[in-house]
Design an enzyme around this catalytic site. Structure first.
Site, PDB file in Angstrom:
ATOM      1  NE  ARG A  73       7.327  -6.737  -8.268  1.00 35.75           N
ATOM      2  CZ  ARG A  73       6.097  -6.867  -7.765  1.00 35.75           C
ATOM      3  NH1 ARG A  73       5.848  -7.823  -6.886  1.00 35.75           N
ATOM      4  NH2 ARG A  73       5.142  -6.054  -8.126  1.00 35.75           N
ATOM      5  NE  ARG A 112      -3.064  -4.996  -7.850  1.00 34.18           N
ATOM      6  CZ  ARG A 112      -2.082  -5.833  -7.583  1.00 34.18           C
ATOM      7  NH1 ARG A 112      -2.289  -7.120  -7.605  1.00 34.18           N
ATOM      8  NH2 ARG A 112      -0.889  -5.389  -7.284  1.00 34.18           N
ATOM      9  NE  ARG A 122       8.488  -6.336  -3.314  1.00 31.33           N
ATOM     10  CZ  ARG A 122       7.174  -6.411  -3.506  1.00 31.33           C
ATOM     11  NH1 ARG A 122       6.421  -7.085  -2.655  1.00 31.33           N
ATOM     12  NH2 ARG A 122       6.619  -5.797  -4.529  1.00 31.33           N
ATOM     13  CE  LYS A 177      -1.451  -7.969  -2.180  1.00 29.27           C
ATOM     14  NZ  LYS A 177      -0.609  -6.758  -2.034  1.00 29.27           N
ATOM     15  NE  ARG A 235       3.523  -2.020  -7.632  1.00 30.02           N
ATOM     16  CZ  ARG A 235       4.455  -2.619  -6.885  1.00 30.02           C
ATOM     17  NH1 ARG A 235       5.671  -2.096  -6.808  1.00 30.02           N
ATOM     18  NH2 ARG A 235       4.188  -3.707  -6.229  1.00 30.02           N
TER      19      ARG A 235
HETATM   20  P1  AMP Z   1       1.837  -7.462  -7.722  1.00 29.10           P
HETATM   21  O1  AMP Z   1       2.933  -8.468  -7.875  1.00 29.10           O
HETATM   22  O2  AMP Z   1       0.590  -8.047  -7.114  1.00 29.10           O
HETATM   23  O3  AMP Z   1       2.287  -6.198  -7.033  1.00 29.10           O
HETATM   24  O4  AMP Z   1       1.416  -7.056  -9.207  1.00 29.10           O
HETATM   25  C1  AMP Z   1       2.337  -6.436 -10.097  1.00 29.10           C
HETATM   26  C2  AMP Z   1       1.598  -5.778 -11.242  1.00 29.10           C
HETATM   27  O5  AMP Z   1       0.855  -6.778 -11.974  1.00 29.10           O
HETATM   28  C3  AMP Z   1       0.540  -4.757 -10.824  1.00 29.10           C
HETATM   29  O6  AMP Z   1       1.109  -3.472 -10.576  1.00 29.10           O
HETATM   30  C4  AMP Z   1      -0.365  -4.773 -12.056  1.00 29.10           C
HETATM   31  O7  AMP Z   1       0.214  -4.067 -13.133  1.00 29.10           O
HETATM   32  C5  AMP Z   1      -0.387  -6.254 -12.418  1.00 29.10           C
HETATM   33  N1  AMP Z   1      -1.476  -6.962 -11.705  1.00 29.10           N
HETATM   34  C6  AMP Z   1      -1.353  -7.930 -10.754  1.00 29.10           C
HETATM   35  N2  AMP Z   1      -2.564  -8.337 -10.336  1.00 29.10           N
HETATM   36  C7  AMP Z   1      -3.481  -7.624 -11.018  1.00 29.10           C
HETATM   37  C8  AMP Z   1      -4.903  -7.560 -11.021  1.00 29.10           C
HETATM   38  N3  AMP Z   1      -5.634  -8.340 -10.210  1.00 29.10           N
HETATM   39  N4  AMP Z   1      -5.504  -6.683 -11.865  1.00 29.10           N
HETATM   40  C9  AMP Z   1      -4.788  -5.910 -12.710  1.00 29.10           C
HETATM   41  N5  AMP Z   1      -3.443  -5.892 -12.737  1.00 29.10           N
HETATM   42  C10 AMP Z   1      -2.778  -6.739 -11.912  1.00 29.10           C
END
Ligand code: AMP
Length: 220
Positions: free
Chosen positions: A160, A88, A127, A13, A171
């Site tokens: 990360r 989400r 990654r 994404k 996740r």
């Molecule tokens: P990402 O970089 O999109 O994989 O997000 C990393 C982490 O941020 C996720 O595992 C969640 O803990 C938090 N996070 C990101 N976007 C959201 C969202 N829309 N709702 C809740 N938690 C989020």
């Protein structure tokens, strides 16, 4: 254009959001990046989000929706937005619709980037991300020109903490339980475009641009 990118962690994404933003002149907003930036700055928001992120859980809606609404209110969102990582769950999808409605806006298209689970695990475990500009790399698929350094800004690359295998599994579980229903929500709204997310980033970009151009709605 107001576009949502849906897909599991590792579906690409972030990479594709950057491409679509370049093509359309829209700004890309990633809630995960907003949380990581808040964490790096040591803000209250960052501290609140940290415990959830470390465990691979969703940050509570109340915090996430408020943060997204604040970001969407900034002047640079006028020419369009590509949302990466939001909504989400169904509560966030409803909140997004209501926020946009108040501004007489609406989501135009939702691109669902579909990738098999084994491939997601392979991508996430290899990654590396730039600490400065968040550009993603993969140790096999798309290594940087200089090891450990970002091609774009020279920033330091890091893995990360939530890309560790046990957190990745959590996740993915959260994704299938909470985020997958959002796909149906947008399918029913007649906005979903399903795109095959396997292959190179350039191939996936071509598929997404083509799907957005001819607006074909895949039935997958
Ligand atoms: P990402 O970089 O999109 O994989 O997000 C990393 C982490 O941020 C996720 O595992 C969640 O803990 C938090 N996070 C990101 N976007 C959201 C969202 N829309 N709702 C809740 N938690 C989020």
């Amino acid at each position: 254009m107001y576009i949502v990118l849906l897909g599991a962690p590792g579906a690409g994404k972030g990479t594709q959001a950057a491409v679509i933003a370049r093509e359309t002149g829209a700004v890309s907003i990633a809630t995960g990046d907003l949380f990581r930036q808040a964490l790096a700055r040591g803000t209250e928001l960052g501290k609140q989000a940290q415990a959830y992120m470390e465990k691979g859980l969703l940050v509570p809606d109340e915090i996430t929706i408020r943060m997204l609404e604040d970001r969407m209110a900034a002047p640079d969102t006028g020419s369009g937005v590509i949302l990466d990582g939001f909504p989400r769950n169904l509560a966030q999808a409803g909140a997004l619709d209501r926020t946009l409605q108040k501004q007489s806006r609406a989501i135009d298209r939702v691109v669902y980037i579909k990738v098999p689970e084994e491939e997601l695990l392979r991508r996430l475990s290899g990654r590396w991300v730039c600490r400065n500009c968040q550009s993603p790399y993969h140790e096999v698929d798309s290594p940087p020109r200089v090891a450990g350094r970002c091609d774009r800004c020279g920033g330091e690359l890091y893995q990360r903490p939530d890309d560790r295998r046990d957190t990745v599994k959590k996740r993915l579980q959260v994704y299938f339980a909470e985020t997958a229903p959002v796909i149906d929500y947008y399918r029913q709204a007649g906005k979903l475009l399903t795109v095959d997310g396997t292959g190179s980033a350039a191939e996936v970009s071509r598929r997404i641009i083509a799907a957005l151009k001819d607006g074909k709605f895949a039935s997958v």
